[in-house]
Structure formats: structure tokens, C-alpha cells
Design an enzyme around this catalytic site. Structure first.
Site, mmCIF file in Angstrom:
data_model
loop_
_atom_site.group_PDB
_atom_site.id
_atom_site.type_symbol
_atom_site.label_atom_id
_atom_site.label_comp_id
_atom_site.label_asym_id
_atom_site.label_seq_id
_atom_site.Cartn_x
_atom_site.Cartn_y
_atom_site.Cartn_z
ATOM 1 N N VAL A 108 -14.679 -47.131 19.551
ATOM 2 C CA VAL A 108 -14.763 -46.393 18.284
ATOM 3 C C VAL A 108 -14.241 -47.231 17.113
ATOM 4 C CG1 VAL A 108 -13.707 -44.487 16.983
ATOM 5 C CG2 VAL A 108 -14.772 -44.043 19.204
ATOM 6 N N MET B 51 -7.154 -36.470 15.465
ATOM 7 C CA MET B 51 -8.395 -36.645 16.227
ATOM 8 C C MET B 51 -9.225 -37.744 15.574
ATOM 9 S SD MET B 51 -9.276 -32.797 17.333
ATOM 10 C CE MET B 51 -7.937 -31.613 17.457
ATOM 11 N N GLU B 52 -9.625 -38.711 16.390
ATOM 12 C CA GLU B 52 -10.179 -39.966 15.868
ATOM 13 C C GLU B 52 -11.398 -39.780 14.970
ATOM 14 O OE1 GLU B 52 -10.836 -41.388 19.828
ATOM 15 O OE2 GLU B 52 -13.003 -41.311 19.601
ATOM 16 N N ALA B 53 -12.179 -38.748 15.208
ATOM 17 C CA ALA B 53 -13.440 -38.622 14.470
ATOM 18 C C ALA B 53 -13.267 -37.950 13.115
ATOM 19 C CB ALA B 53 -14.452 -37.824 15.290
ATOM 20 N N SER B 82 -13.230 -42.167 11.365
ATOM 21 C CA SER B 82 -12.601 -43.040 12.359
ATOM 22 C C SER B 82 -12.165 -44.361 11.723
ATOM 23 C CB SER B 82 -13.560 -43.301 13.521
ATOM 24 O OG SER B 82 -14.762 -43.880 13.060
#
Lengths: 332, 262
Positions: A108, B51-53, B82
Site C-alpha cells: 500500500v 485505518m490505512e485507506a 494512504s
């Protein structure tokens, strides 16, 4: 001057995507994926696409399963908790199903850095991630035999560099992602291409700026005045967008903040069908080819199901939808 | 009387207890989300759930299905991408805890979420790293949560997605300690369906700290379900879940049984 009227009908989307193009599909796994446009690419029979979106969701598994994508270069392909990406998996687990498919694993953070580098027009970017991981193991590079040969693939996956400016740390240089085409689904867009997104932008801004061509589908095309009234909420300038499409439910079956939730019935049926090539092909015929258009597809999904997944205006998701596929009740 | 809770519930409770009030915790999709929300709704109200997103300091009312879910956004102070969460905050060392699942773990806490078998022709191919490799690389400490099975607790993971204490050297030809490739932090604990494992401060190898005695788990069970030789000499029984922990988990965190499969 920016062309101000960029609206096209959805049927024209496939004209902007050529066989072999590298394509970024916006959104994040099971959220805000440009499904209406992905279905158009499948109906148009696109081939050899190189998918570079980070991360991938059901749209990526579907494009792989339909034979539209020959390469994927991403950190994740899957349906989150709904189940596994069987089309993608089959390309690895069953050599007879591979059909020359290639995959390159990333993460990511590094996918984010790579598309930011693409947006900035720089060829590569340093990072402190990936050290110690097999993701950079040269013997496990899924694109090894394509590097230096395929112009869409970076000549090398990475390079180590001793920081020449500060403490001399060993950092990793990784290549920019430079998509030919970027497809995004958003809540709203203007005729000039200005995009409004709520509930998380993900990497869509960077991808839109990095790509040579960007097409945005939106739940609703809104007036310039509406976009100017609350201009801080606009996420992507029209300058970065080449065409806009009005497509209500255009991310179905993925969720769109404030509009609709994931469609668990779609995931149940798709997961069952995607377990083997034969049932997968039947599913594609039934849901994509058969209906002939996105409008026909939505009619087949049905108003009752679309009503069930519609978001609560205060919560921005559906408070009543059940997400356990093994306990799902029929709607129709 | 038989206990009125499952090993899965004990695992989630045990993991939630490792998270502290005030910490910034970067949470992965799946069981880590359940345990982090449980911590936030019990002893760690001031924990910052990242939360990464999409969300920094998320306090969801309904369980998110993934880290990009609109449920994660409903109650949060900032909706970053992100790029900010991972490339700014995590990469510059500002995340206290990484919280991850995986398919395989080895004695040094290396995690595999990529494939079982040979990379080019695997028996099972999984979804891939997502943000796991990044989080395990640069969070100040990492907590791993997964089912305890012999095929998961292996001598050597088939693929190092996320580096543990002894990982790949920068020539990718040998294994070295993570500090030698410039990584800070490292695995802090592995919470499983049998017990909680930690890592020896000097050898960096996994040992059993607690086991779920109340649920009939013995240290021999852990030995049998672990492929590599694991130090059991420090093992002691785990404190069972409190009534409050179980009630919050069942009624507030995952009433639908999405992850807990009630």
C-alpha cells in the site's frame, strides 16, 4: 483553456482505452470501484490490459477472469471479507489457466509513493519500506522476463541507494507508476470534469494527475455553481479530467459513501461463479454480455436490491444491510 | 462448568488487552479491527485507531468491513489517504502499534500473506500484502493475530511478506537481523487461538507467555500445533475474559457475527 463540456455517454468509454494500455481503476478494494466503466471494457473485448491500480478489488479479479488483463502490478487483489479472488488465484494455482498472465507484488505505501511520483512527473522515488521483505527478492520478481522488453513495465523493479544527503541510510528507489488511462467513479462531477468525492479520496487525485487520460463516472453531474458553492469539497480539478459520464449506481456492487453500500447478493453469486472457468463464463454472459448495457444490468439487479443497499443519509452507509453471505436472505 | 466463551473470543480479548490508551494503532482488516474496536470500547477509550485507506482516529458505531468502509469514516476527525497515513505518519516513525493478521508466521515473527508453496507456482495464492509489509516494517511495535495451526506456525514462512526480527538481507541471498536492514520496531506479540506468544529480548525467538488454560488448552497443545521448537518454560495461564469484555464484544463490536461467526 480547459474544455468545459466533457460529458460523454457511457458507451463511448471504451474508445479511450486501447488494447495493451496500463490502466488505473480508482477506489479501494470493495469501495467506489468504477464498475460501470469496467463492464464497458469487458463488453468491448479489451485485451492485454496492464492493471496498475493499488489496491485491486472485484473489478480487477473480474478483468483478469474475463481475459481483459494480462498483467497486474499491485499490492492486493481481493474482495475483503466477502471471499477470495478466485480468477486471480487460478492464474497461479493452475498452470493451464495461466494464459501468459503476469503479476508483480507491491505494498500500500509503495503503491502510494509510486503513483505520487507519477503525478509529480518524476521517474522514481525513494522509500524506507520493502527492506527485509521478499517483495524485492530479485528471484521472485513476477515481471522479471518482461523488464527491458515490455515498454509498460519499468526496466527494473528497484535499486538500493545510500542516502547521499543526510545520514547515509540504505534506501530503496522505486519506479513511478505512469498509467495510460485512469478510470474513477465519484459521487459528483461537473461538465468541466471537476470531481467531488466524499468519505475518502484514496489515491484517485494522484492517479488522475498521473494518467495520460482520465475518465470519471459520477452518480450525478452537477452545475458549476454547485461546485463553486462549496469548493473546498472538490477533490480533483477539471484540468486533470478528459471526460465525464453520468452513471448512477456506477460503482455497484462496491460501496459509495453517502449513496449505497456493498451489494452482498452480487458478491455471493460472483464468488460462487468465479470458482471455475465454466461457471465464470456463464456469469459474465448472464450479467455483463446479456444485459448489453449498464442500464440493462441495473434492471437485472432490480430496484428492490438497489433499494436495500441505499445508504442512510445520516450514516452514509446502510444500517440494515446484512453482510454475512452464509446468512443472506433473498430480496426478490 | 464449561467456560461460556470460545477460543476465538479469548484470542480477540487477549489481543485487545495489548493495546494501550493514548497509542496510535494502525489496524489491518479482519480480526485486528474487531480487537482494536473492543479495546477502544473498554479500557483504551483514548486509543487512536488509524485505518490505512481512509481514517485517522476512527470510532465507528458499526463494524467496518474493510479499512476503506464508509463505517470507518462515520466517526473520525480526519479522512486522509494512504499517502498521508502510510508515507507520512508510518514511514516517519509516528505510529506506535501495527496490528496484523497473516497466513503463516515463523519463530522470528516473519509474516506471509502472499502465497503457500513456491511463489511462481503456489499451492495457494492469497490477496497479497496490502499494507501489512509496510506496517510490520516501520510501526514501533507489531501485534500479530492468527489461528494457531501447525501449517501456520512454521519453521520458515514460504514468503516473507512482512519482515519480523530476522528477515531478508539487502542482497536477498541470506537472512539478517532487522536492524541490519535499517528497520526499527519489530514483532511484539503473536496472539493465537491457543495463547499469547512474545519474543525473547536477546534471541528474538518466539516463546509462549500465556495459554488459554481455562479453555482446556495445555502447553503441550501449543507444542503440537507449532512446527518449530518453541520455549514453553515461561508459560502461565491467561486471565479469562471479563463479563464486560464479552458483553461489549458480542453486543457492541460484532453483533452480526461478521468476524466472530456467531
Amino acid at each position: 483553456m480547459t474544455q468545459t463540456r466533457k460529458r460523454i455517454p457511457i458507451e463511448r468509454v471504451s474508445e479511450f482505452v486501447q488494447d495493451g494500455d496500463s490502466v488505473w481503476l480508482g477506489g479501494w478494494t470493495v469501495v467506489r470501484k468504477p464498475f460501470a466503466m469496467a463492464y464497458e471494457l469487458i463488453r468491448a473485448g479489451k485485451k492485454n490490459l496492464h492493471l496498475v491500480n493499488n489496491p485491486g478489488g472485484p473489478e480487477t479479479d473480474l478483468l483478469v477472469g474475463c481475459g481483459c488483463a494480462a498483467k497486474t502490478e499491485t499490492n492486493y487483489i481481493g474482495h475483503e471479507l466477502f471471499g477470495h479472488p478466485y480468477n486471480f488465484r487460478r492464474r497461479f494455482e493452475q498452470p493451464e489457466s495461466n494464459q501468459g498472465f503476469r503479476h508483480d507484488d507491491w505494498t500500500v505505501a509503495t503503491g502510494s509513493l509510486r503513483i505520487m511520483a507519477g503525478a509529480m512527473g518524476i521517474p522514481f522515488i525513494p522509500t524506507k519500506f520493502l527492506r527485509g521483505s521478499d517483495i524485492l527478492n530479485p528471484e521472485l520478481d513476477g515481471f522479471r522476463d518482461l523488464r527491458g522488453i515490455d515498454p509498460k513495465v519499468p526496466k527494473r523493479k528497484f535499486m538500493m541507494l545510500k542516502d547521499p544527503f543526510w545520514e547515509g541510510e540504505e534506501v530503496v528507489l522505486i519506479p513511478a507508476i505512469r498509467p495510460d488511462v485512469c478510470l474513477i467513479h465519484a459521487q459528483e462531477a461537473g461538465e468541466d470534469g471537476t470531481v467531488r468525492i466524499t468519505g475518502g479520496l484514496f489515491l484517485d487525485y494522484y492517479a488522475a494527475v498521473a494518467a495520460k487520460i482520465t475518465i470519471v463516472s459520477a452518480e450525478k453531474i452537477v452545475s458549476r455553481e454547485a461546485l463553486e458553492d462549496t469548493r473546498e469539497e472538490n477533490a480533483i480539478p477539471g484540468e486533470a479530467v478528459d471526460a465525464v459520464v453520468e452513471a448512477p449506481f456506477g460503482a455497484h456492487p462496491t460501496a459509495v459513501h453517502g449513496c449505497y453500500d456493498n451489494d452482498p447478493w452480487w458478491f455471493r453469486d460472483y464468488l460462487k461463479a468465479s470458482k471455475n472457468e465454466g461457471t465464470m463464463q456463464k456469469w459474465v454472459d448472464e450479467w455483463i454480455v446479456g444485459p448489453g448495457s449498464f442500464k440493462g444490468y441495473l434492471e437485472k439487479v432490480g430496484a428492490r436490491r438497489l433499494g436495500k443497499i441505499t445508504a442512510d443519509p445520516e450514516l452514509s452507509y446502510s444500517a440494515t444491510i446484512k453482510r454475512r453471505l452464509d446468512k443472506l436472505e433473498e430480496v426478490n | 462448568m464449561a467456560p461460556n466463551y470460545s477460543r476465538l473470543e479469548m484470542m480477540v480479548v487477549a489481543a485487545s488487552r495489548l493495546l494501550c490508551d493514548g497509542e496510535k494503532v494502525l489496524v489491518g482488516t479482519g480480526i485486528p479491527l474487531v480487537a482494536a474496536i473492543l479495546a477502544k470500547k473498554t479500557h483504551a477509550r483514548g486509543m487512536v485507531m488509524v485505518m490505512e485507506a481512509v481514517a485517522f482516529d476512527s470510532d465507528p458505531e458499526s463494524l467496518p468491513f474493510c479499512v476503506a468502509d464508509p463505517r470507518a469514516v462515520y466517526r473520525t476527525t480526519w479522512t486522509p489517504t494512504s499517502a498521508e497515513v502510510m508515507c507520512h505518519f508510518l514511514q516517519s516513525g509516528k505510529i506506535d502499534v501495527g496490528f496484523l493478521g497473516g497466513a503463516q508466521v515463523d519463530r522470528f515473527g516473519n509474516l506471509n500473506s502472499t502465497c503457500i508453496g513456491a511463489y511462481g507456482l503456489p499451492e495457494k495464492r492469497f490477496e497479497g500484502s496490502g499494507g501489512a509489509s509496510d506496517i510490520a516494517s516501520l510501526a514501533k511495535r507489531t501485534i500479530i493475530i492468527m489461528n494457531h495451526e501447525k501449517r501456520r506456525f512454521v519453521e520458515r514462512v514460504d514468503y516473507i511478506t512482512s519482515p519480523g526480527w530476522k528477515c531478508r538481507a539487502l542482497d536477498w541471498k541470506s537472512d539478517v537481523m532487522r536492524a541490519d536492514v535499517g528497520l526499527d520496531g519489530g514483532p511484539h506479540a503473536v496472539v493465537s487461538t491457543l495463547g499469547v506468544m512474545k519474543f525473547d529480548p536477546s534471541s528474538k525467538e518466539m516463546f509462549v507467555e500465556t495459554y488459554y488454560d481455562d479453555l482446556g488448552v495445555s502447553i503441550d497443545d501449543i507444542r503440537h500445533m507449532t512446527e518449530f521448537e518453541i520455549d514453553l518454560s515461561r508459560a502461565r495461564p491467561m486471565k479469562p475474559p471479563t463479563r464486560e469484555e464479552l458483553a461489549v464484544l458480542r453486543e457492541k463490536v460484532d453483533p452480526e457475527g461478521i468476524y466472530m461467526r456467531y
